[in-house]
Motif scaffolding. Sequence first.
Motif, short mmCIF file in Angstrom:
data_model
loop_
_atom_site.label_atom_id
_atom_site.label_comp_id
_atom_site.label_asym_id
_atom_site.label_seq_id
_atom_site.Cartn_x
_atom_site.Cartn_y
_atom_site.Cartn_z
N PHE A 162 0.96 -0.84 -0.21
CA PHE A 162 -0.14 0.66 -0.07
C PHE A 162 1.34 1.41 -0.88
CE2 PHE A 162 -2.24 -3.26 1.95
CZ PHE A 162 -3.33 -3.34 1.75
N LYS A 163 0.22 2.35 -0.67
CA LYS A 163 1.21 3.66 -0.49
C LYS A 163 0.21 4.89 -0.53
CE LYS A 163 4.81 6.05 -3.01
NZ LYS A 163 5.96 6.33 -3.67
N SER A 164 0.52 5.03 0.64
CA SER A 164 -1.15 6.34 1.01
C SER A 164 -2.07 6.25 0.47
CB SER A 164 -0.60 7.52 0.23
OG SER A 164 0.89 8.46 0.34
N MET A 165 -2.82 4.39 1.15
CA MET A 165 -4.07 4.00 1.17
C MET A 165 -4.83 4.21 2.62
SD MET A 165 -4.97 2.82 -1.98
CE MET A 165 -4.45 4.21 -2.53
N PRO A 166 -5.88 5.00 2.72
CA PRO A 166 -6.65 4.66 3.94
C PRO A 166 -6.58 3.77 4.22
CG PRO A 166 -8.36 5.21 2.48
CD PRO A 166 -6.44 5.16 1.50
N PHE A 167 -6.29 3.70 5.81
CA PHE A 167 -5.93 1.68 6.68
C PHE A 167 -6.94 1.40 6.59
CE2 PHE A 167 -5.67 0.26 11.37
CZ PHE A 167 -3.98 -0.37 10.75
N LYS A 168 -8.50 1.22 6.15
CA LYS A 168 -9.93 0.86 6.26
C LYS A 168 -9.33 -0.23 5.33
CE LYS A 168 -12.68 3.96 3.72
NZ LYS A 168 -13.78 4.66 3.69
N THR A 169 -8.83 0.59 4.23
CA THR A 169 -8.50 -0.75 2.57
C THR A 169 -7.38 -1.51 3.21
OG1 THR A 169 -6.84 0.90 2.29
CG2 THR A 169 -8.97 1.53 1.54
N VAL A 170 -6.10 -0.63 4.18
CA VAL A 170 -5.62 -1.87 4.28
C VAL A 170 -5.73 -3.05 5.30
CG1 VAL A 170 -3.26 -2.65 6.05
CG2 VAL A 170 -3.61 -0.51 5.07
N ILE A 171 -7.01 -3.04 5.89
CA ILE A 171 -7.18 -3.95 7.17
C ILE A 171 -8.96 -4.50 6.86
CG2 ILE A 171 -9.37 -4.02 9.28
CD1 ILE A 171 -6.92 -2.52 10.50
N ALA A 172 -8.90 -4.02 4.98
CA ALA A 172 -10.14 -4.92 4.89
C ALA A 172 -9.52 -6.37 3.70
CB ALA A 172 -10.78 -4.13 3.99
N GLU A 173 -8.07 -5.45 3.70
CA GLU A 173 -7.70 -6.69 3.04
C GLU A 173 -6.72 -7.69 4.20
OE1 GLU A 173 -6.29 -8.83 -0.29
OE2 GLU A 173 -7.51 -7.29 -0.68
N PHE A 174 -6.36 -7.21 4.99
CA PHE A 174 -5.75 -8.29 5.67
C PHE A 174 -7.15 -9.10 6.79
CE2 PHE A 174 -3.64 -9.48 9.74
CZ PHE A 174 -2.30 -9.11 9.89
N GLU A 175 -8.37 -8.37 6.51
CA GLU A 175 -9.23 -10.28 6.77
C GLU A 175 -9.61 -11.22 5.88
OE1 GLU A 175 -11.92 -6.86 9.92
OE2 GLU A 175 -12.44 -6.79 7.55
N ARG A 176 -9.31 -10.40 4.65
CA ARG A 176 -9.97 -11.38 3.67
C ARG A 176 -8.61 -12.05 3.09
NH1 ARG A 176 -12.49 -7.28 1.11
NH2 ARG A 176 -10.28 -6.01 0.36
N GLN A 177 -7.16 -11.45 3.79
CA GLN A 177 -5.93 -12.54 3.87
C GLN A 177 -6.29 -13.68 5.03
OE1 GLN A 177 -5.01 -12.99 0.73
NE2 GLN A 177 -5.42 -10.91 -0.60
N TYR A 178 -6.59 -12.81 5.80
CA TYR A 178 -5.98 -14.20 7.23
C TYR A 178 -7.22 -14.31 7.56
CZ TYR A 178 -1.44 -13.45 7.84
OH TYR A 178 0.10 -13.75 7.25
N HIS A 179 -9.04 -14.05 7.33
CA HIS A 179 -9.77 -14.66 8.35
C HIS A 179 -10.24 -14.54 9.50
CE1 HIS A 179 -13.57 -17.65 8.29
NE2 HIS A 179 -13.66 -16.96 7.95
N VAL A 180 -9.57 -12.90 9.68
CA VAL A 180 -10.10 -12.17 11.01
C VAL A 180 -10.50 -11.37 10.86
CG1 VAL A 180 -7.72 -13.19 11.75
CG2 VAL A 180 -7.93 -11.04 10.75
#
Length: 303
Positions: A236-254
Amino acid sequence: MMNRETLISKWLDNNLNDQELQAFKNLEDYDDLVKLNDSLQAFKVDEYNTKQELESVLSAIKNPAIQPNKNGNNWLKPFMRIAAILAVCFSLYYYTTTLDTTISTEFAQKTTIELPDASSVSLNAKSTLAFNKKDWKQEREVELNGEAFFKVAKGSSFKVNTKSGTVTVYGTQFNVKQRDYYFEVICYEGLVGVTHNSHETKLKPGDSFLIIDGKIIAKEKENRSTPSWLNNESQFKSMPFKTVIAEFERQYHVDFSLINVDSTQLFTGSFAHDNLEMALKNITLPLQLTYTKENNTIILKRE
């Protein structure tokens, strides 16, 4: 060799011999036909003799004198029941002859699909791709919900339809990401056209088209040859943190719970898809956040 329609018809009548049953099972959409038939079992009508009901209808039409009441419309009831069954049969036939092929991925899952023309699609976690095999030679078109990387074989026009816009391919390699509030197309090779709100934007290699929360966001040139997620990493480069969280949830199912954390703050960094603890550190340390885990929920705090 018995044709496909005859096989389906005899199968619906439970009238297949052993050889025909094996041929039916070898149909490319056998699994979908079985699922559809199972679903239709929930559709039931009152038991009656269809032939007798039909003869009654025809008799009533030919001889108005036997109409059962002054309004003369009771004969419509069996007629409508027959029509309903014919409609269901037609719907079944139509569905089975225009059936889409659908591939879906779950949390923490990726897959690669080969399309009928040898084009390939890599599908990221929690994504769905649908296309029609039968019409593929006439119309190369797919429906995407989620994220996918495409390598398109040369040929006729190729379209990717999403809820946020349509991607028309004039080249061969590109990535499409469509989520609830996020739509991004990155061209890696060739030329790609992105139609959003009836306006088309042409992308050359390295160009991106990004919309977050309905706003078009300018991005620097893409210098990678393929998206990072193909190598099990999200960048990610200068992306809203919510996009990081959403992708994290998809990749780790948390699931995440945020306490005193601004989900709109911008984040630059990355996390790998194969090491939960290291990934958590990578997304929390740059923002000076702490985290704790409770079952499948990760709680992020700003002290």
